[in-house]
Design a protein around this motif. Sequence first.
Motif, mmCIF file in Angstrom:
data_model
loop_
_atom_site.group_PDB
_atom_site.id
_atom_site.type_symbol
_atom_site.label_atom_id
_atom_site.label_comp_id
_atom_site.label_asym_id
_atom_site.label_seq_id
_atom_site.Cartn_x
_atom_site.Cartn_y
_atom_site.Cartn_z
ATOM 1 N N TYR A 1 0.860 -1.171 0.000
ATOM 2 C CA TYR A 1 0.000 0.000 0.000
ATOM 3 C C TYR A 1 0.903 1.230 0.000
ATOM 4 N N LYS B 1 -7.584 8.837 -12.136
ATOM 5 C CA LYS B 1 -7.013 7.828 -11.260
ATOM 6 C C LYS B 1 -7.777 6.528 -11.450
ATOM 7 N N VAL C 1 -7.395 3.586 -6.294
ATOM 8 C CA VAL C 1 -6.718 4.717 -5.663
ATOM 9 C C VAL C 1 -7.770 5.640 -5.053
ATOM 10 N N CYS D 1 -3.100 10.662 -1.784
ATOM 11 C CA CYS D 1 -3.737 9.513 -2.413
ATOM 12 C C CYS D 1 -3.213 8.234 -1.772
ATOM 13 N N VAL E 1 -2.829 4.310 -2.636
ATOM 14 C CA VAL E 1 -2.886 3.238 -3.626
ATOM 15 C C VAL E 1 -3.059 1.951 -2.834
ATOM 16 N N LEU F 1 -0.665 -2.671 -4.831
ATOM 17 C CA LEU F 1 0.493 -2.484 -5.697
ATOM 18 C C LEU F 1 1.405 -3.696 -5.534
ATOM 19 N N THR G 1 0.793 2.293 -11.387
ATOM 20 C CA THR G 1 -0.458 3.039 -11.482
ATOM 21 C C THR G 1 -0.145 4.506 -11.759
#
Length: 123
Positions: A29, A48, A52, A63, A65, A68, A74
């Motif tokens: 993350y 986005k 996200v 932000c 994410v 990942l 991204t």
Amino acid sequence: MYFPKYTHRGGYLTYTVKVRNKSAKGQHYMALTGDFSRAFRAVKVIGKPRSVKCSTRGRSVRCLVTSLDKGDSTTVKIRGWVVRRRGTAVAKFGAAVTSDRHVSLGALAKTVRSRVTAKSKVR
């Protein structure tokens, strides 16, 4: 990161920030933070993925994410509207990564160590 080098007074700058997990194994993350100088009057996330989650407050963007994996990337697009005077518009972006899935965006954003600075001239 992609951004224009020049803009006109009262115009806008669009930043394309791409993040990639090159080597960390497993799901991670990431917090992406952006702080914009006083040369900006407003900031908004304009593009986005669904994974996200972003929030804006004043001239700052955060932000999270949420997924990942190794090799994944991204892209987030952020637009900032500049004021009607000449000068330099500066945006600073940073990132922090964790494998803890219960982390909060605010706590993760406080651990950002290094930042990338983007400077654009306002004509």
